[in-house]
Enzyme design. Structure first.
Site, PDB file in Angstrom:
ATOM      1  CG  ASN A 184      50.801  24.230  -9.661  1.00 58.94           C
ATOM      2  OD1 ASN A 184      50.374  23.439  -8.826  1.00 58.94           O
ATOM      3  ND2 ASN A 184      51.472  23.851 -10.719  1.00 58.94           N
ATOM      4  CE  LYS A 185      48.924  19.958  -8.156  1.00 62.22           C
ATOM      5  NZ  LYS A 185      50.174  20.453  -8.760  1.00 62.22           N
ATOM      6  CG  ASN A 186      41.997  23.809  -8.360  1.00 70.03           C
ATOM      7  OD1 ASN A 186      42.944  24.054  -9.116  1.00 70.03           O
ATOM      8  ND2 ASN A 186      40.822  23.403  -8.806  1.00 70.03           N
TER       9      ASN A 186
END
Ligand SMILES: Cc1ncc(COP(=O)(O)O)c(C=O)c1O
Length: 383
Positions: A184-186
């Site tokens: 879910n990270k950038n």
């Protein structure tokens, strides 16, 4: 009434570029650590303007190894925040040290630097701040406190890519920074992490420690046609990144500025429209748009019940989340370290009121307005 399509809280931003890059690695038959990892490390370091980037299997691993090279061990203390994911404090436990929590600022939800001095003891070795949602911590003050007390500054930068602080990227400040490339990270590689540092003295052992303490990785041995001969140079862990992950990471890094622009645009719409509701406090937004990664968009409710809010949005086909349940409220942290309800009032008060709204580059402006309209509908009922 026809429901809007499901609006997920988070989704990785993947297209044919990543699929093609990963396929090439698979076709090459070299699928563990190799040239793609080195390429990703070089590109990541160059992006941040930092001397060393060391790829690992997760941010949790990055935090663990950083604490090891900082010399933290049994019965030492590490000052951090209770307002984070459990991985931050878990890594402190890996080295036998105690996470000493310091309460957060009510608006940024970052560690309150005014409260740190009171928590320092002769056992304190490290200060470990977390840039919540992608807002930079007050790194200047943290560095000053570390210099005064001879402490190491390791920042948990899981949310902070790309985040600037006074003209420099997070990852290029303090002693060591730990990034996450979780789904879910950038910037995602599925699972993965990176340690950045400007210190040669830290970088060298980190490169060895992440792969069992072996002085030459498998790629170096293969390319030198010396497959079996190696030495164990230092204590080691199984924390290496694979070329499959790194191939994806290189593509994600190339898209990082574009995805940040989309996140910023969506956050700006949320900020402008939600400011019209007095029942909501919108998150702190630095004047300089480069000083926020907008990994999360966390609002605080001034009225109504948070759980009912989340449920109402779920009914409207919109997925929200809550960041974070403060760590000192969990059974484990209470039983192991003696923390109690009431210990960190700002973290607890925020927890009761926070909701993380959908924010990721795969959304459209229409999606953002649907979320805003659903919030308006809920608030009109609780007034
Ligand atoms: C603040 C923070 N620190 C650490 C981590 C751990 O990251 P990883 O899953 O890459 O180990 C996360 C993951 O969500 C996080 O949000």
């Amino acid at each position: 009434m026809a429901k809007n399509p499901f609006i997920p809280f988070s989704r990785p931003w993947i297209d044919d570029t990543e699929i093609e890059a990963v396929s090439q690695v698979l076709a090459s038959k070299w699928i563990s650590t190799g040239t793609r990892v080195r390429e990703f490390e070089r590109a990541f370091a160059e992006y941040l303007g930092v001397k060393h980037a060391i790829a690992v299997s997760s941010c949790t691993a990055a935090l663990h190894l950083s604490l090891v090279v900082a010399g933290v061990g049994n019965d030492d203390e590490v000052i951090t925040t209770p307002y984070t994911f459990t991985a931050t404090a878990e890594a402190i436990r890996y080295v036998g040290a105690k996470p000493v929590f310091v309460d957060v600022q009510p608006d940024t939800l970052n560690i309150d630097t005014n409260k740190i001095e009171a928590a320092i003891t002769e056992r304190t070795k490290v200060i470990l701040p977390v840039h919540i949602a992608g807002v930079p911590c007050d790194m200047a003050t943290l560095q000053e406190v570390c210099d005064t007390h001879n402490l190491t500054l390791i920042d948990d930068a899981a949310h902070a890519i790309p985040t600037e602080y006074k003209g420099q990227y997070i990852g290029n400040l303090g002693d060591l920074s730990a990034f996450s490339f979780y789904a879910n990270k950038n910037l995602t590689t599925g699972e993965g992490g990176m340690i950045t540092t400007n210190s040669d003295a830290f970088a060298e052992p980190l490169r060895t420690m992440r792969l069992h303490g072996i002085n030459k990785d498998a790629w170096s041995r293969q390319s030198q046609r010396n497959i079996w001969h190696y030495d164990i140079a230092t204590e080691g862990y199984k924390y290496n990144m694979t070329d499959i992950q790194a191939a994806m990471g290189v593509c994600q890094l190339m898209k990082l500025n574009k995805q940040h622009e989309r996140r910023r645009n969506f956050a700006h719409i949320y900020q402008t429209e939600l400011a019209k509701f007095p029942q909501i406090s919108t998150p702190v937004a630095p004047d300089n748009p480069r000083e926020h990664a907008w990994h999360l968009y966390i609002i605080q409710l001034n009225t109504g019940n948070r759980d009912e809010f989340v449920e109402a949005l779920r009914e409207a086909n919109i997925e929200c989340s809550v960041h974070y349940i403060p760590l000192h409220l969990f059974d484990f942290y209470q039983e192991r370290y003696g923390y109690r309800v009431g210990d960190f009032p700002c973290a607890e008060a925020a927890f009761e009121r926070v909701v993380s709204l959908p924010l990721h580059p795969g959304l459209t402006e229409d999606d953002i307005y649907i979320v805003i309209s659903a919030i308006g509908g809920f608030l009109s009922q609780v007034d």
